[in-house]
Design an enzyme around this catalytic site. Structure first.
Site, PDB file in Angstrom:
ATOM      1  N   GLY A   1      53.625 -38.923 -12.007  1.00 54.23           N
ATOM      2  CA  GLY A   1      54.877 -38.222 -11.713  1.00 54.23           C
ATOM      3  C   GLY A   1      55.970 -39.229 -11.440  1.00 54.23           C
ATOM      4  O   GLY A   1      55.896 -40.377 -11.900  1.00 54.23           O
ATOM      5  N   SER A   2      56.948 -38.813 -10.672  1.00 51.19           N
ATOM      6  CA  SER A   2      58.115 -39.684 -10.463  1.00 51.19           C
ATOM      7  C   SER A   2      57.783 -40.830  -9.508  1.00 51.19           C
ATOM      8  O   SER A   2      56.869 -40.735  -8.684  1.00 51.19           O
ATOM      9  CB  SER A   2      59.267 -38.864  -9.887  1.00 51.19           C
ATOM     10  OG  SER A   2      58.974 -38.528  -8.553  1.00 51.19           O
TER      11      SER A   2
ATOM     12  N   GLU B   1      50.856 -43.457 -11.626  1.00 50.31           N
ATOM     13  CA  GLU B   1      51.424 -43.614 -12.968  1.00 50.31           C
ATOM     14  C   GLU B   1      52.792 -42.951 -12.896  1.00 50.31           C
ATOM     15  O   GLU B   1      52.882 -41.740 -12.804  1.00 50.31           O
ATOM     16  CB  GLU B   1      50.473 -42.911 -13.949  1.00 50.31           C
ATOM     17  CG  GLU B   1      50.899 -42.951 -15.360  1.00 50.31           C
ATOM     18  CD  GLU B   1      51.208 -44.354 -15.798  1.00 50.31           C
ATOM     19  OE1 GLU B   1      50.385 -45.251 -15.560  1.00 50.31           O
ATOM     20  OE2 GLU B   1      52.296 -44.556 -16.348  1.00 50.31           O
TER      21      GLU B   1
ATOM     22  N   ASN C   1      54.679 -32.547 -18.324  1.00 49.45           N
ATOM     23  CA  ASN C   1      55.080 -32.941 -19.686  1.00 49.45           C
ATOM     24  C   ASN C   1      53.898 -33.097 -20.640  1.00 49.45           C
ATOM     25  O   ASN C   1      54.049 -32.963 -21.845  1.00 49.45           O
ATOM     26  CB  ASN C   1      55.957 -34.199 -19.664  1.00 49.45           C
ATOM     27  CG  ASN C   1      55.244 -35.424 -19.170  1.00 49.45           C
ATOM     28  OD1 ASN C   1      54.263 -35.329 -18.427  1.00 49.45           O
ATOM     29  ND2 ASN C   1      55.720 -36.592 -19.549  1.00 49.45           N
TER      30      ASN C   1
ATOM     31  N   VAL D   1      58.178 -39.751  -5.747  1.00 48.99           N
ATOM     32  CA  VAL D   1      57.034 -39.032  -5.174  1.00 48.99           C
ATOM     33  C   VAL D   1      55.819 -39.962  -5.081  1.00 48.99           C
ATOM     34  O   VAL D   1      55.064 -39.926  -4.105  1.00 48.99           O
ATOM     35  CB  VAL D   1      56.721 -37.749  -5.979  1.00 48.99           C
ATOM     36  CG1 VAL D   1      55.472 -37.058  -5.452  1.00 48.99           C
ATOM     37  CG2 VAL D   1      57.907 -36.792  -5.937  1.00 48.99           C
TER      38      VAL D   1
ATOM     39  N   GLU E   1      45.060 -45.933 -16.658  1.00 48.06           N
ATOM     40  CA  GLU E   1      44.153 -44.861 -17.052  1.00 48.06           C
ATOM     41  C   GLU E   1      43.842 -45.017 -18.536  1.00 48.06           C
ATOM     42  O   GLU E   1      44.338 -45.934 -19.179  1.00 48.06           O
ATOM     43  CB  GLU E   1      44.666 -43.472 -16.697  1.00 48.06           C
ATOM     44  CG  GLU E   1      46.047 -43.131 -17.088  1.00 48.06           C
ATOM     45  CD  GLU E   1      46.550 -41.899 -16.319  1.00 48.06           C
ATOM     46  OE1 GLU E   1      45.753 -41.116 -15.792  1.00 48.06           O
ATOM     47  OE2 GLU E   1      47.772 -41.730 -16.257  1.00 48.06           O
TER      48      GLU E   1
ATOM     49  N   CYS F   1      57.238 -40.247 -20.022  1.00 49.31           N
ATOM     50  CA  CYS F   1      57.443 -41.487 -19.267  1.00 49.31           C
ATOM     51  C   CYS F   1      57.543 -42.664 -20.228  1.00 49.31           C
ATOM     52  O   CYS F   1      58.049 -43.719 -19.874  1.00 49.31           O
ATOM     53  CB  CYS F   1      56.358 -41.682 -18.229  1.00 49.31           C
ATOM     54  SG  CYS F   1      54.720 -41.673 -18.884  1.00 49.31           S
TER      55      CYS F   1
HETATM   56  C1  UN1 Z   1      53.676 -39.518 -20.455  1.00 51.23           C
HETATM   57  O1  UN1 Z   1      54.785 -39.457 -20.958  1.00 51.23           O
HETATM   58  O2  UN1 Z   1      53.506 -39.240 -19.247  1.00 51.23           O
HETATM   59  O3  UN1 Z   1      52.096 -42.546 -25.351  1.00 51.23           O
HETATM   60  C2  UN1 Z   1      52.460 -39.819 -21.224  1.00 51.23           C
HETATM   61  C3  UN1 Z   1      52.576 -41.434 -25.221  1.00 51.23           C
HETATM   62  C4  UN1 Z   1      51.656 -40.278 -24.908  1.00 51.23           C
HETATM   63  C5  UN1 Z   1      51.479 -40.118 -23.446  1.00 51.23           C
HETATM   64  C6  UN1 Z   1      52.726 -40.106 -22.654  1.00 51.23           C
HETATM   65  N1  UN1 Z   1      50.384 -40.474 -25.547  1.00 51.23           N
HETATM   66  O4  UN1 Z   1      53.764 -41.228 -25.309  1.00 51.23           O
END
Ligand code: UN1
Length: 493
Positions: free
Chosen positions: A227-228, A249, A151, A231, A463, A283
Site C-alpha cells: 500500500g502507500s 511493499e 489495484n 500507511v 515478494e 506502484c
Molecule cells: C503493483 O502495482 O502494485 O509489474 C504491482 C507489474 C505488475 C504488478 C504491479 N505485475 O506492474
C-alpha cells in the site's frame, strides 16, 4: 443483492457487530456490487485464534502435500478466470484484458509457489569437526497477517498467501474495502481446493479497524503489507514494538528513460502502457518519462497524440483503453496534483479534467494527462500520484537521465529505451531500483523473479520468486554430532 461474509475457521460468518460496507462499481456508482462486513477487532481476534490453532497441524503437514492443495487451487482459478476478471473489472474498474492478466498472475504465482513444496531448499554444508553434520532448514513463522490493496485485487493476495501457505504458515487476509469480492473469490477457491479450516481466514473491513487490529495483534508473527508509504510507516511502527516481522511493499515514482538512439515509436508504446495502464494506478507505473533533448520534440508530439486517442470508459466494454479511477477520494487527489502541476508551471499538454457527462456521468473518470516542461524537483515529478498523470522531463545525456531517475525517494522500477548496449548496462547498474527494464515499460513483472523496491518503496524484502520464501520462513541451523563424545568448537582443545 448479495451480502458477503468473513471466512473464519472454515466458516463464512457475519462480522461480530453486523455492520456492512457497500461496494460500488467505479465506472457506474449506481451499480451496487454487494454488501461486505465492516469487521472490528473481535473478528480479527477470532481469525487469529483460528489461524493459531490451525497452525499446530498445518506446520507439520508435509510441504509436498500442501503443494497438492495449491496446485488444485491454481487449476480452479484458471477455470474461473473469465468470471473472476469480470467481477474484478466491475469492482475496481481496470479494463477486462488487464483484469484477466491479474487473475493470470494469481494462477502463475500459485503454480509456481506450489512447486516450492518439493523444493524449498536449505543448505547442507561441511562441519568443522569430525563426525558432525551441518545443515539449515526453512521453518514457518506462525500466523501471517496480510494487508492488500485494490489495484491488483487477486494477484497481490496470491503473492502473499501462497508462499506463506507453502512454507507452512497460516493466514489472516485483510484486503482493501474497495475490492472485497475478488478476495472472497480467491478464498473460496482455497477452501474448495481443500485448505483445512483455520489455515486461511478472511476479515473484511477498513484499515482503521481491521488493519490496525491485525498489525498490533500479539498472535501475529509476520505482517505483509502492500500500500502507500504513509500507511506502511504506521504498519512498521506498530510491528516494531513487538519485533514482529514486517514486509512492506509501498510507493513508486518510476522512470522511463528515452535516449537519443531509441526507437521512438516503441518508447511511446511503453510510455502509454506504463503511464495509463490500470489508469496509472500501479506502484510500477511509468509516471516520469525522461527524454533526451534531441528526441523530446518528436517523442512528446507522438506521446500526446496517442494519449488523446485513448478511449476512457467502462472497462467491460472491449473498445475502452482506460477505465475509471478507483473512487472519489482518489479522483480528487489526482485532480489536486493536476492543479499543483499547473501552479508549478509545468505545461499541461493534454488531459487534466474529470469526464462527467454522457457515458461518464456515473463514474470516476479522468482524461489521460501529460505534463511537459517538468523539472525534476517539482512535486508532480517527486510524489506518487497513482493516477493517469505522466510528467515528461528533458535531459542532456544518460548520466543526467540516471541522476534524475534516482532523484526521488522511491526505488521500484525503471526502464531505458536505447540501442546502445553500453548505455543499457550502465543504466542497469546505476539505477537504484528493485526492477529494471531494457526496451520495455516499467510494468509487467513476472512471478518467478523477486518483486520489490529500494529506498522508501520497501524495507529490504522482496515478494515473488524464491525471495518470497524469506519473508514467510525463518532459518534454523542444525548440527548433528555423531562422534559419540563431547566435541567442543574448533580451536578449543
Ligand atoms: C503493483 O502495482 O502494485 O509489474 C504491482 C507489474 C505488475 C504488478 C504491479 N505485475 O506492474
Amino acid at each position: 443483492m448479495t451480502t458477503y461474509r468473513n471466512f473464519i475457521n472454515g466458516q463464512w460468518v457475519e462480522a461480530s457487530a453486523g455492520a456492512v460496507i457497500e461496494n460500488r462499481n467505479p465506472a457506474n456508482k449506481d451499480d451496487l456490487i454487494g454488501r461486505f462486513p465492516h469487521s472490528n477487532n473481535k473478528d480479527v481476534d477470532a481469525a487469529v485464534a483460528a489461524a493459531a490453532d490451525a497452525w499446530k497441524s498445518w506446520r507439520l503437514f508435509p510441504a509436498p502435500r500442501r503443494a497438492e492443495i495449491l496446485f488444485r487451487a491454481a487449476e480452479m482459478i484458471a477455470a474461473h478466470k473469465e468470471d473472476f476478471a469480470r467481477d474484478m473489472t466491475r469492482e475496481m474498474g481496470k479494463v477486462l484484458k488487464e483484469a484477466r492478466g491479474d487473475v493470470q498472475e494469481a494462477v502463475d504465482m500459485t503454480y509456481y509457489m506450489a512447486g516450492e513444496g518439493r523444493r524449498m531448499f536449505g543448505q547442507t554444508t561441511p562441519a568443522e569437526l569430525p563426525n558432525k553434520f551441518a545443515m539449515s532448514t526453512r521453518n514457518p513463522l506462525g500466523v501471517c497477517g496480510m494487508i492488500t490493496p485494490w489495484n491488483f485485487p487477486m494477484a497481490i493476495p496470491s503473492w502473499k498467501i501462497i508462499p506463506a501457505l507453502v512454507c507452512g504458515n497460516t493466514v489472516v487476509l485483510k484486503p482493501s474495502e474497495d475490492t472485497p469480492l475478488s478476495a472472497v473469490h480467491f478464498i473460496e477457491v482455497l477452501e474448495k481446493a481443500g485448505v483445512p479450516a483455520g489455515v486461511v481466514n478472511l476479515v473484511l473491513g477498513s484499515g482503521s479497524d481491521v488493519g490496525v487490529a491485525l498489525t498490533s495483534h500479539p498472535g501475529i508473527s509476520v505482517i505483509s503489507f502492500t500500500g502507500s508509504t504513509a500507511v506502511g510507516k504506521l504498519v512498521a511502527e506498530s510491528c516494531a514494538a513487538s519485533f514482529r516481522h514486517v514486509h512492506l511493499e509501498m510507493g513508486g515514482k518510476n522512470v522511463l528513460m528515452v535516449m537519443d538512439d531509441a526507437d521512438i515509436d516503441l518508447a511511446v508504446d511503453g510510455a502509454i502502457w506504463g503511464g495509463f495502464g490500470t489508469s496509472g494506478q500501479r506502484c510500477t507505473a511509468a509516471s516520469r518519462v525522461v527524454v533526451h533533448k534531441k528526441v523530446i520534440a518528436e517523442f512528446t508530439q507522438k506521446f500526446v497524440e496517442r494519449a488523446k486517442r485513448l478511449r476512457v470508459g467502462d472497462g467491460l466494454d472491449p473498445a475502452i483503453d482506460v477505465g475509471p479511477v478507483i473512487n472519489e477520494k482518489q479522483l480528487k487527489r489526482i485532480l489536486e496534483y493536476v492543479r499543483i502541476g499547473q501552479d508549478e508551471r509545468a505545461k499541461l499538454l493534454c488531459g487534466g479534467n474529470r469526464l462527467e457527462s454522457g457515458v461518464h456521468r456515473n463514474g470516476w473518470f479522468l482524461e489521460p494527462t501529460i505534463f511537459g516542461d517538468v523539472s525534476p524537483k517539482m512535486r508532480i515529478a517527486q510524489e506518487e500520484i497513482f493516477g493517469p498523470v505522466v510528467s515528461v522531463i528533458p535531459c542532456d545525456n544518460l548520466e543526467q537521465a540516471i541522476e534524475i531517475g534516482n532523484g526521488v525517494k522511491y526505488g521500484l522500477s525503471a526502464a531505458i529505451y536505447t540501442h546502445d548496449v553500453n548505455h543499457a548496462f550502465q543504466a542497469m547498474r546505476d539505477m537504484h531500483t528493485g526492477i529494471f527494464y531494457v526496451n520495455s515499460s516499467t510494468i509487467g513483472a513476472e512471478v518467478h523473479l523477486p518483486f520489490g523496491g529500494t529506498k522508501s518503496t520497501g524495507n529490504g524484502h522482496r515478494e515473488a520468486g524464491t525471495a518470497a520464501l524469506d519473508v514467510f520462513s525463518e532459518w534454523k541451523s542444525i548440527y548433528i554430532d555423531y562422534s559419540g563424545k563431547l566435541q567442543k568448537a574448533q580451536g578449543i582443545d
